[in-house]
Scaffold this motif. Structure first.
Motif, PDB file in Angstrom:
ATOM      1  N   UNK A 135     -41.385  19.796  19.437  1.00 49.73           N
ATOM      2  CA  UNK A 135     -42.592  20.619  19.356  1.00 49.73           C
ATOM      3  C   UNK A 135     -42.523  21.626  18.204  1.00 49.73           C
ATOM      4  N   UNK A 136     -41.319  21.894  17.733  1.00 52.52           N
ATOM      5  CA  UNK A 136     -41.196  22.845  16.623  1.00 52.52           C
ATOM      6  C   UNK A 136     -41.359  22.169  15.264  1.00 52.52           C
ATOM      7  N   UNK A 137     -41.563  20.863  15.270  1.00 53.27           N
ATOM      8  CA  UNK A 137     -41.760  20.155  14.005  1.00 53.27           C
ATOM      9  C   UNK A 137     -43.211  20.306  13.572  1.00 53.27           C
ATOM     10  N   UNK A 138     -43.407  20.778  12.346  1.00 52.21           N
ATOM     11  CA  UNK A 138     -44.774  20.894  11.822  1.00 52.21           C
ATOM     12  C   UNK A 138     -45.278  19.528  11.372  1.00 52.21           C
ATOM     13  N   UNK A 139     -46.558  19.348  11.481  1.00 56.80           N
ATOM     14  CA  UNK A 139     -47.163  18.104  11.009  1.00 56.80           C
ATOM     15  C   UNK A 139     -47.009  16.984  12.010  1.00 56.80           C
TER      16      UNK A 139
ATOM     17  N   UNK B  19     -41.768  28.743  19.940  1.00 56.98           N
ATOM     18  CA  UNK B  19     -41.083  28.292  18.726  1.00 56.98           C
ATOM     19  C   UNK B  19     -41.846  28.829  17.508  1.00 56.98           C
ATOM     20  N   UNK B  20     -41.209  28.816  16.342  1.00 58.23           N
ATOM     21  CA  UNK B  20     -41.935  29.247  15.141  1.00 58.23           C
ATOM     22  C   UNK B  20     -43.197  28.434  14.894  1.00 58.23           C
ATOM     23  N   UNK B  21     -43.146  27.135  15.174  1.00 54.42           N
ATOM     24  CA  UNK B  21     -44.345  26.306  14.963  1.00 54.42           C
ATOM     25  C   UNK B  21     -45.454  26.747  15.906  1.00 54.42           C
ATOM     26  N   UNK B  22     -45.091  27.095  17.144  1.00 59.52           N
ATOM     27  CA  UNK B  22     -46.104  27.569  18.100  1.00 59.52           C
ATOM     28  C   UNK B  22     -46.668  28.912  17.653  1.00 59.52           C
ATOM     29  N   UNK B  24     -47.023  29.953  14.538  1.00 61.25           N
ATOM     30  CA  UNK B  24     -47.983  29.690  13.451  1.00 61.25           C
ATOM     31  C   UNK B  24     -49.282  29.099  14.019  1.00 61.25           C
ATOM     32  N   UNK B 290     -46.396  23.984  25.015  1.00 63.08           N
ATOM     33  CA  UNK B 290     -46.355  23.339  23.692  1.00 63.08           C
ATOM     34  C   UNK B 290     -47.355  23.953  22.707  1.00 63.08           C
ATOM     35  N   UNK B 291     -47.244  23.500  21.461  1.00 64.62           N
ATOM     36  CA  UNK B 291     -48.226  23.884  20.441  1.00 64.62           C
ATOM     37  C   UNK B 291     -49.622  23.451  20.855  1.00 64.62           C
TER      38      UNK B 291
END
Lengths: 166, 339
Positions: A135-139, B19-22, B24, B290-291
């Motif tokens: 889930x921390x993977x962008x794109x 998480x950092x992606x979440x 953003x 999750x994101x």
């Protein structure tokens, strides 16, 4: 480590011979996992205690299972027979498109669990770690993978997405 | 309170990031502020694979600030005796990387930050369970707390009354997990697993959770070897938390929810009333989510809050699919008799 146990596939694609299909997929899967490992090294820190864990992923419509070991130095991603499954640490099972959307951060794993569309067994902590790492993977990992195979890859992914949306 | 001390515009949307992606994703979806935690016991969502390293937090603060959003760091667990250094180190990093506030529960942590990092803004976590004007004023007067996250046990009229008597902002939960065991200070997990929500940051540690599906499709969820619920084939499931387990008793042999049901809080329809009661900030729960959850829930509430601010009736998104057990409640905010 859980015991191996038989999990018969729903006969959705009965015409496909499992053995040759798995053999044909093998180089593709290897390229996919190596590319993901190369492009997203940061995800392995989140899965650190379980880099050597063996995950079985069962897409309900597929005549085979997938075996994943997220070892950054020697990642394993291969198609294996569904019956019997080899010994493994955790098992994740759901419809193919749901699994694809979870990998891509398009669906929420907890919601899929609440609705019972997603089932997990074995080492729950390993599954949670893998989920959070992905889930921390962008794109889009799926798009990234499709791009690996050029226009034919993108065509297949688009067809799958259309099928899921239908 | 002077205008200069205001943190942001009333109606602030406070959003979760595991998480950092979440983070953003939350910022891009319209969060006014995002809350997150370190990868250790200093926060109440110390789950495997979740949370931030100091380097990730620093980069995330830069991302948020560049887009006008704030970052709040959850330091909302209670240090066990002799282990305070972990919390002090976390506060040191928070101050260094420029987080906008720390969300604290423990008085010792609050005092340490108030004296060592006096410019670091303090918010009082729901984990502190401060629900009376006297308790809230105590934290404000002694530690300079600027905002209290109210426990989910108060009705809107009660919140309005409290607001008249306290010198700080109020934040309330508006969406997400609805666990009420003395508002966070829950010891049930500790009894079953030896690990503590309050001190280790783990509610139902994943390493102690197992799921078993039988031949009929029934799902049994277990914690520390004890069965805490069983869901029939096709029945919606909830988190493997003891407070939402289903148990049998001599008078209830069929099994019943002894504490709380698998259900999520959703106060979207009460947004105008909450604003009118003086609630400054709205918190969306779910750092473990999750994101995708963050994108959908934050986007829906961004639109709803903006619509209410504009004086119009919000067109509320259907978020039931994202709720625990696919059931939602307005809990005590609507009535004390929610159960």
């Amino acid at each position: 480590m859980t015991d191996a146990s038989p999990h018969p596939a729903p006969p959705r694609w009965p015409a496909l011979p499992g053995g040759p299909l798995r053999a044909a997929l093998q180089p593709v899967l290897s390229r996919v996992v190596n590319r993901i490992a190369r492009r997203h090294p940061e995800m392995f820190a989140r899965i650190a205690p379980y880099q050597q864990a063996d995950f079985i992923v069962l897409a309900r419509e597929m005549p085979f299972a997938l075996h994943l070991r997220p070892d950054p130095d020697a990642p394993v991603f291969r198609a294996i027979p569904r019956d019997p499954l080899p010994p493994h640490d955790a098992r994740i099972e759901g419809p193919f498109m749901l699994l694809l959307r979870l990998v891509d951060g398009e669906d929420d794993g907890d919601a899929a669990f609440f609705s019972r569309d997603l089932t997990i067994s074995g080492n729950t902590e390993a599954v949670v770690s893998l989920r959070n790492a992905l889930d921390d993977v962008d794109g889009s990992i799926a798009q990234d993978t499709a791009n690996l195979f050029g226009p034919p890859g993108r065509m297949v992914l688009n067809a799958l997405r259309r099928r899921a949306a239908a | 309170m002077t205008t200069g001390e205001q943190f942001s515009q009333a109606g602030e949307l406070v959003c979760p990031a595991g998480t950092p992606a979440a983070l953003r994703t939350a910022v891009d979806a319209g969060a006014d502020s995002v809350y997150c935690g370190f990868r250790n016991a200093t926060n109440a969502r110390n789950f495997p694979g979740l949370n931030f390293t100091p380097e990730e937090l620093e980069a995330s603060v830069a991302y948020a600030h560049a887009r006008g959003a704030k970052v709040l760091l959850a330091l909302n667990t209670y240090p066990p005796a002799g282990h305070e250094a972990l919390w002090r180190d976390a506060a040191e990093v928070a101050a260094r990387v420029g987080v906008d506030a720390c969300i604290v529960a423990d008085m010792g942590v609050a005092r340490h930050i108030a004296t060592t990092h006096p410019d670091l803004r303090l918010h009082l976590s729901v984990q502190a369970a401060a629900s009376s004007p006297e308790a809230i004023r105590y934290y404000c007067e002694n530690f300079g707390v600027k905002r209290v996250v109210l426990p989910r046990i108060l009705t809107i009229p009660e919140i309005r009354a409290i607001k008249q008597e306290i010198p700080c902002e109020i934040e309330t939960f508006i969406f997400g997990n609805h666990g009420l065991m003395v508002e966070g200070r829950c010891s049930l997990t500790n009894w079953m697993t030896g690990e503590s929500t309050n001190m280790d940051g783990v509610c139902s540690p994943a390493a102690k959770v197992t799921y078993e599906e039988d031949a009929n499709g029934a799902l049994r969820s277990c914690l520390g070897g004890f069965t805490i619920d069983s869901f029939a084939k096709g029945e919606t499931a909830g988190y493997p938390t003891i407070c939402k387990g289903r148990y049998t008793a001599p008078h209830r042999p069929e099994g019943y929810y002894a504490f709380e049901e698998p259900v999520s809080l959703n106060l979207s329809r009460l947004l105008p009333d909450l604003m009118a009661a003086g609630v400054h900030a709205f918190k969306i729960e779910g750092r473990q989510r999750s994101k995708s959850y963050v994108r959908k829930v934050v986007g829906a509430f961004r639109e709803a809050v903006d619509t209410v601010r504009a004086g119009a009736e919000p067109d509320l998104a259907d978020l039931i699919a994202l709720t625990e057990g696919q059931k939602e409640t307005q809990g005590a905010f609507q009535t004390k008799k929610w159960r």
